[in-house]
Design an enzyme around this catalytic site. Structure first.
Site, PDB file in Angstrom:
ATOM      1  N   LYS A  36      16.117   8.149   0.080  1.00 12.12           N
ATOM      2  CA  LYS A  36      15.673   6.824  -0.566  1.00 12.12           C
ATOM      3  C   LYS A  36      16.597   5.772  -0.415  1.00 12.12           C
ATOM      4  O   LYS A  36      16.335   4.848   0.068  1.00 12.12           O
ATOM      5  CB  LYS A  36      14.969   6.997  -1.885  1.00 12.12           C
ATOM      6  CG  LYS A  36      13.824   7.925  -1.733  1.00 12.12           C
ATOM      7  CD  LYS A  36      13.221   8.202  -3.213  1.00 12.12           C
ATOM      8  CE  LYS A  36      12.012   9.107  -2.894  1.00 12.12           C
ATOM      9  NZ  LYS A  36      11.619  10.081  -4.094  1.00 12.12           N
ATOM     10  N   ASP A  61       6.786   3.924  -8.641  1.00 12.83           N
ATOM     11  CA  ASP A  61       6.154   5.267  -8.125  1.00 12.83           C
ATOM     12  C   ASP A  61       4.519   5.246  -8.618  1.00 12.83           C
ATOM     13  O   ASP A  61       3.892   6.218  -8.221  1.00 12.83           O
ATOM     14  CB  ASP A  61       6.719   6.474  -9.101  1.00 12.83           C
ATOM     15  CG  ASP A  61       7.531   7.477  -7.889  1.00 12.83           C
ATOM     16  OD1 ASP A  61       7.382   7.071  -6.627  1.00 12.83           O
ATOM     17  OD2 ASP A  61       8.435   8.104  -8.418  1.00 12.83           O
ATOM     18  N   GLN A  80      13.397  10.496 -10.289  1.00 12.12           N
ATOM     19  CA  GLN A  80      12.925  11.728  -9.307  1.00 12.12           C
ATOM     20  C   GLN A  80      12.460  12.771 -10.181  1.00 12.12           C
ATOM     21  O   GLN A  80      13.212  13.494 -10.957  1.00 12.12           O
ATOM     22  CB  GLN A  80      14.364  12.128  -8.566  1.00 12.12           C
ATOM     23  CG  GLN A  80      14.027  13.169  -7.421  1.00 12.12           C
ATOM     24  CD  GLN A  80      13.246  12.652  -6.509  1.00 12.12           C
ATOM     25  OE1 GLN A  80      13.220  11.394  -5.861  1.00 12.12           O
ATOM     26  NE2 GLN A  80      12.165  13.276  -6.068  1.00 12.12           N
TER      27      GLN A  80
END
Ligand code: NDP
Length: 288
Positions: free
Chosen positions: A54, A121, A98
């Site tokens: 990422k 997200d 994460q």
């Protein structure tokens, strides 16, 4: 019949080129590049790999990448304090924590602490609610990537029968919401569904997000259907999806491979969401 192979890798590469173009345009207009903060707690090897990819992709698109690594035994309060700092930081447009978090940390409380307008997200309950009610917000990256791939092969999805296998908050449920928004007739199947084969056989569009290697077989698929395989399963034979690719490709009209299908879309859409966030905050429109 042999299905069209949907090349997610090529689609994602093209999206990333377009993102870099929009980043350059935003930068020229505002004097700043969009910034993505990624928080990694602990040293889970798979999560470390994702976070590194990422970061690299963020920088390659001309954006700012802020990586925060915390030890697995970090306290909930310390993590919440970091999220609060990132919420307040004007150089940060997107925040990603994460998952999964190590045991002892309350995942739901951490996600809920993220400013919904930086939640790239799309996991915050406010963004889930916005998606369900048709308001602008952030949509989870993997299902949004699936819709982009579907539209790239089918164009208008209106009126299609879609079956989503899986009802998780990060894939199945938002996938179903997106397909409803595209005017599909949507069925969501899960582990309690009776006669899954018969349910799937009705579908013009099948999205498999289960986590069971090669579960979806060729005789479940309506000839010509479009099959999107979200599954990532590590087997002795290597990485495989939830769909029996070799056989289903003989029946379907189009199908995503694993790897090289949905997987590459996830990071590309994360970058897209971050650029959209920066543009919204600076009062610009982007076309992504
Ligand atoms: P979850 O484990 O959270 O959800 C799996 C879903 O599948 C559940 O709703 C479950 O039903 C359902 N299910 C399990 N067994 C069956 C069965 N026998 N028949 C029908 N339905 C069943 O997984 P995720 O949604 O997080 O992920 C799904 C897959 O997608 C995984 O392989 C994951 O690795 C992959 N993935 C890939 C991404 C990418 O970037 N390509 C991103 C995210 C995930 P129930 O609710 O009843 O338990």
């Amino acid at each position: 019949m042999s299905a069209q192979i949907i090349d997610g890798k090529a689609f994602a590469a093209d999206l990333r080129t377009r993102i870099a173009g929009e980043v350059a345009r935003l930068r020229a207009a505002t004097g700043r590049a969009p910034g993505l903060a990624v928080v990694l707690v602990g040293e889970d090897p798979a999560s470390s790999v994702y976070v590194r990819s990422k970061g690299k992709a963020t920088i390659a698109a001309g954006m700012l990448s802020f990586e925060h690594r915390l030890p697995a035994d970090v306290s909930q309060d310390t993590l919440l304090a970091l999220v609060a700092r990132l919420n307040a930081d004007p150089t940060v447009d997107g925040i990603l924590v994460q998952l999964p978090l190590p045991r002892g940390l309350d995942e739901s409380a951490i996600i809920t602490a993220i400013d919904p307008d930086k939640d790239v997200d799309g996991f915050h309950p406010v963004n889930a609610g916005r998606l369900a009610t048709g308001l602008p917000g952030f949509v989870p990256c993997t299902p949004l990537g699936c819709v982009m791939l579907l539209k790239s092969v089918l164009g208008d999805l209106s009126g299609k029968d879609a079956v989503v296998i899986g009802r998780s908050n990060i894939v199945g449920k938002p996938m179903a919401q997106l397909l409803i928004a595209e005017s599909c007739t949507v069925t969501v199947a899960h582990s309690r569904t009776r006669d899954l084969k018969a349910v799937v056989a009705r579908a013009d569009i099948v999205v498999a997000a289960v986590g069971r290697a090669q579960m979806v077989r060729a005789d479940w698929i309506k000839p010509g259907a479009t099959v999107i395989d979200v599954g990532i399963n590590r087997t002795e034979a290597g990485l495989v999806g939830d769909v029996d690719f070799a056989d289903v490709a003989g029946v379907a009209g189009a199908i995503t491979p694993v790897p090289g299908g949905v997987g590459p879309m996830t990071i590309a859409v994360l970058l897209r969401n971050t650029v959209v966030s920066a543009a919204r905050r600076d009062g610009f429109a982007v076309d992504l």
